[in-house]
Design an enzyme around this catalytic site. Structure first.
Site, short mmCIF file in Angstrom:
data_model
loop_
_atom_site.label_atom_id
_atom_site.label_comp_id
_atom_site.label_asym_id
_atom_site.label_seq_id
_atom_site.Cartn_x
_atom_site.Cartn_y
_atom_site.Cartn_z
N SER A 114 0.80 -1.22 0.00
CA SER A 114 0.00 0.00 0.00
C SER A 114 0.84 1.28 0.00
O SER A 114 0.49 2.22 -0.71
CB SER A 114 -0.96 0.00 1.19
OG SER A 114 -2.02 -0.89 0.96
N LYS B 190 -10.28 -5.66 9.93
CA LYS B 190 -11.44 -5.30 9.10
C LYS B 190 -12.77 -5.49 9.82
O LYS B 190 -13.72 -4.75 9.57
CB LYS B 190 -11.43 -6.10 7.80
CG LYS B 190 -10.27 -5.77 6.88
CD LYS B 190 -10.37 -6.57 5.60
CE LYS B 190 -9.21 -6.30 4.66
NZ LYS B 190 -9.34 -7.02 3.39
N ASN C 144 -12.29 -1.80 5.15
CA ASN C 144 -10.85 -1.72 4.86
C ASN C 144 -10.37 -0.29 4.69
O ASN C 144 -9.20 -0.07 4.37
CB ASN C 144 -10.49 -2.56 3.63
CG ASN C 144 -10.88 -1.89 2.33
OD1 ASN C 144 -11.88 -1.17 2.25
ND2 ASN C 144 -10.09 -2.10 1.30
N ASP D 216 -12.64 -3.31 -1.20
CA ASP D 216 -12.27 -4.63 -1.74
C ASP D 216 -13.28 -5.09 -2.78
O ASP D 216 -12.92 -5.74 -3.78
CB ASP D 216 -12.20 -5.66 -0.61
CG ASP D 216 -10.96 -5.51 0.25
OD1 ASP D 216 -9.94 -5.02 -0.26
OD2 ASP D 216 -11.01 -5.90 1.44
N GLY E 16 -13.28 -21.15 -1.47
CA GLY E 16 -12.79 -20.73 -0.17
C GLY E 16 -13.82 -19.89 0.55
O GLY E 16 -14.60 -19.16 -0.08
N GLY F 275 -13.16 -17.72 3.47
CA GLY F 275 -12.60 -16.76 4.41
C GLY F 275 -13.14 -15.36 4.24
O GLY F 275 -14.17 -15.14 3.58
N TYR G 261 -1.47 -12.92 -5.12
CA TYR G 261 -0.63 -12.17 -6.06
C TYR G 261 0.84 -12.48 -5.92
O TYR G 261 1.64 -12.03 -6.74
CB TYR G 261 -0.90 -10.66 -5.98
CG TYR G 261 -0.63 -9.97 -4.66
CD1 TYR G 261 0.66 -9.63 -4.27
CD2 TYR G 261 -1.69 -9.61 -3.84
CE1 TYR G 261 0.89 -8.97 -3.08
CE2 TYR G 261 -1.46 -8.93 -2.66
CZ TYR G 261 -0.17 -8.62 -2.27
OH TYR G 261 0.04 -7.96 -1.10
#
Length: 297
Positions: free
Chosen positions: A17, A65, A86, A104, A127, A129, A227
């Site tokens: 960031s 978050k 976020n 996001d 997933g 999460g 990533y």
């Protein structure tokens, strides 16, 4: 008065960031600072209370978050539906109070648009999460009414059904079992968002790559939120089978793009930010930095 912004979370040392935001500020001609700070959930209330009028905003990553929600004066409808914030922004005219946003979801929508997905009827999230909730909100915006979520434990992922209800979609939870069966389900959808950690979907990737498995060629696009390291085995197999692929780096840049716009009120220089992020990742690779997943900004 100097203007400050930062990213908070734990761990935070290898966050991208600062590179993204600082590049944006330079391009916009803003003499702003953007740092990173190690903040865990226990330290968060004091950190928020210490923010003053010199702050333009804060980017939040895990594990903050959800923990930040009780500390906010205002929270966007989208962030409330997803259950995650976020981005912290000052409330105009009310010094010392903060509102929460979620960028996001924008990151997922914009990343999928890069590979041509602007509307979808069928989709799978791999997933269950925290990132899966943002993926569900993004898919709802793209028109998916009944997204399927493949998870290791259906019971632990029940909260995603509630997220779907708040978004107006019917989430279908399915156990993530046989890799060939999972691969077949993914291949038949308009869009797939894999929120699985690096390596977790390797068996599914192998089923996609194995012509004898009977899995059809992918008909839609894959967003893999990992990533680094990139490409993942799933991304390689998907692309080799002819499917469109976009990685988590694009999602990361797009969510930061929206943060910059919310904090500055200016149009963010997307390509400048993308180049800065790519350079920062290359430098980290040269230094042998540990692999990074989307949730570490």
């Amino acid at each position: 008065m100097s203007v400050e912004a930062a990213v908070w979370g734990s761990p935070i040392a290898h966050s991208l960031s600062p590179a993204l935001h600082r590049a944006a500020y330079r391009a916009l001609g803003l003499d702003w600072s953007y740092g990173r700070r190690e903040v865990d959930a226990a330290a968060l209330p004091a950190a928020v209370a210490a923010l003053d009028e010199g702050w333009a905003g804060v980017s939040l990553t895990m594990p903050l978050k959800q923990a930040v929600l009780p500390l906010l004066s205002q929270t966007s409808d989208l962030a409330l539906a997803v259950g995650a914030v976020n981005t912290l922004l000052p409330v105009p005219g009310r010094p010392g109070t903060w509102r929460g946003e979620n960028t996001d979801v924008h990151g997922v929508v914009a990343a999928l648009a890069e590979v041509g997905v602007r509307r979808a009827s069928t989709a799978v999230v791999l997933g269950g999460g925290a990132t899966a909730a943002s993926a569900l909100a993004a898919l709802a915006q793209l028109g998916v009414d009944e997204p399927v979520v493949l998870v290791r434990s259906v019971e632990r992922a029940r909260t995603l059904v509630g997220v779907g209800a708040r978004l107006g979609v019917g989430v279908v939870l399915r156990p993530w079992g046989d890799p060939a069966e999972a691969a077949g389900l993914l291949a038949e959808c308009d869009a797939v968002v894999s929120t699985a950690p690096a390596g977790a979907a390797d068996a599914v990737a192998a089923a996609l790559a194995e012509t004898a498995s009977g899995v059809p060629a992918p008909g839609g696009a894959l967003l893999d939120v990992v990533y680094a390291p990139w490409p993942t085995a799933l991304a390689r197999a998907w692309a080799a089978a002819g499917g469109a692929v976009v990685g988590g780096f694009s999602m990361l840049v797009h969510q930061a793009e929206r943060q910059v716009e919310l904090m500055t009120g200016c149009t963010a220089p997307l390509e400048v930010m993308r180049a800065a992020g790519a350079a920062a990742m290359a430098a980290a690779d040269d230094e042998g930095a540990p692999a990074t997943h989307l949730v570490s900004r």
